[in-house]
Each structure stands twice: as structure tokens, then as C-alpha cells.
Design an enzyme around this catalytic site. Structure first.
Site, mmCIF file in Angstrom:
data_model
loop_
_atom_site.group_PDB
_atom_site.id
_atom_site.type_symbol
_atom_site.label_atom_id
_atom_site.label_comp_id
_atom_site.label_asym_id
_atom_site.label_seq_id
_atom_site.Cartn_x
_atom_site.Cartn_y
_atom_site.Cartn_z
ATOM 1 N N VAL A 46 48.554 13.104 -38.864
ATOM 2 C CA VAL A 46 48.038 12.077 -37.963
ATOM 3 C C VAL A 46 47.200 11.067 -38.745
ATOM 4 O O VAL A 46 47.236 9.869 -38.472
ATOM 5 C CB VAL A 46 47.203 12.708 -36.815
ATOM 6 C CG1 VAL A 46 46.562 11.632 -35.944
ATOM 7 C CG2 VAL A 46 48.070 13.632 -35.968
ATOM 8 N N CYS A 47 46.473 11.546 -39.746
ATOM 9 C CA CYS A 47 45.562 10.684 -40.517
ATOM 10 C C CYS A 47 46.229 9.434 -41.076
ATOM 11 O O CYS A 47 45.694 8.331 -40.899
ATOM 12 C CB CYS A 47 44.883 11.478 -41.625
ATOM 13 S SG CYS A 47 43.883 12.855 -41.014
ATOM 14 N N PRO A 48 47.384 9.533 -41.730
ATOM 15 C CA PRO A 48 47.957 8.296 -42.274
ATOM 16 C C PRO A 48 48.363 7.301 -41.192
ATOM 17 O O PRO A 48 48.304 6.092 -41.412
ATOM 18 C CB PRO A 48 49.157 8.763 -43.094
ATOM 19 C CG PRO A 48 49.457 10.141 -42.641
ATOM 20 C CD PRO A 48 48.170 10.705 -42.120
#
Length: 187
Positions: A46-48
Site C-alpha cells: 500500500v505504501c508505494p
């Protein structure tokens, strides 16, 4: 003590920014508006998507005089490696702060001690170094830079127009409210 209107606590960190390692402290956040976006870890899922979304909106934040900082408990070296290998992270031109000592994550109360990672915390800090917006998500819930942009614009408006407030769903150019005795019970 609530984090809203609290002063950013002292810290000393290193960020990967535009191909260089640069120092970042609480003083770096003063004199302009800043968004500090914590995320769990580099090389995740999810972070990118979130960081790329911020990168896609970065020029608009900059036009408003707002600096964006991404922060995870990874080192600045890991941030560089991720930037060099991920197409999404390769788009980022804002600083990615390393917090391997967890000082920043503790200061903003987003550290998950048993995992050594941060929750998805987003903080808007005014030019005096005071927190004006704080939002913390569980790590499975991604954020939206467009919604953050709306909150930034509302905070900038309220700061520039003392005595006015922005109602729910307010967007730039729409009517605001001026709290007064005459307004009570009329909304």
C-alpha cells in the site's frame, strides 16, 4: 496531551532527497507549512501507492508553500534503494526521512512497538511548528492525497482568515462560516 496545536518535538534525522542524503530536524519544519506522512515500511504494497499519490500532487502542495515529508522506520539508505528500484517511488521528489531510531514515530505517537513500524499517520504542521491536522489509519487503509489537499487548503484558509471556519466538505472558493450568536441554531 492532545497532539493538535502541540509543538513538534525535537528530532534529528536524515532524509533521502533528490539523490542526496540531507539532515532534517524540527527546525526544518518551521517557516512554512509541512505535511509529514508516516508509512509502515519500504518495499511494501500500500505504501508505494500512497507515496506515488503524494508525488503526483507534490507540485500543487509546493504551489501552496507546503513541503511534504514521507517517514518510515527504515533508514535513509533503504529509502535510496527503494527509490532506485521502484517505478512508483522513483517519481518522488520530496524528502523521505529515515527513522530507524523511532524517535519521530514516538514523537508523533504512531509507532507500533511490537512491529518496529509506524501506523499510517498524516500530520499538517503550521509555520510555527504546531500540529494543525492529525490523522492516523490502520495499516491496511490507504490514504488519498486529494482529501489531504482539501484539508491543507482549509487549514491555510482558516489561518489567513481569523474568525472564519470551514464546514464539512468545504472546497476552495466555497462559502465559509463565521461563528456568532446569530448563527446558533440556524445550521
Amino acid at each position: 496531551m492532545p497532539i493538535i496545536n502541540s509543538q513538534v518535538k525535537p528530532f534529528n534525522a536524515t532524509a533521502f532527497h533528490n539523490g542526496k542524503f540531507v539532515p532534517v530536524t524540527e527546525e526544518s519544519l518551521k517557516g512554512k507549512w509541512s505535511v509529514v506522512a508516516f508509512y509502515p515500511a519500504d518495499f511494501t504494497f500500500v505504501c508505494p501507492t500512497e507515496l506515488e499519490d503524494l508525488a503526483d500532487h507534490y507540485a500543487e502542495f509546493q504551489k501552496l508553500g507546503v513541503e511534504v515529508y514521507g517517514v518510515s522506520t527504515d533508514s535513509h539508505f533503504a529509502h535510496k534503494a527503494w527509490h532506485d528500484t521502484s517505478p512508483a517511488i522513483g517519481k518522488i521528489t520530496y524528502p523521505l526521512i529515515g527513522d530507524p531510531t523511532h524517535i519521530l514515530s514516538r514523537n508523533f505517537d504512531v509507532l507500533i512497538d511490537e512491529e518496529g513500524m509506524a501506523y499510517r499517520g498524516t500530520f499538517l504542521i503550521d509555520p510555527e511548528g504546531k500540529v494543525k491536522v492529525a490523522e492516523i489509519h490502520d495499516n491496511g487503509i490507504g490514504r488519498d492525497a486529494s482529501e489531504l489537499m482539501r484539508k491543507v487548503k482549509a487549514a491555510l484558509y482558516v489561518a489567513a482568515h481569523p474568525g472564519e471556519v470551514c464546514p464539512a466538505k468545504w472546497k476552495e472558493g466555497e462559502a465559509t462560516l463565521t461563528p456568532s450568536l446569530d448563527l446558533i441554531g440556524k445550521i
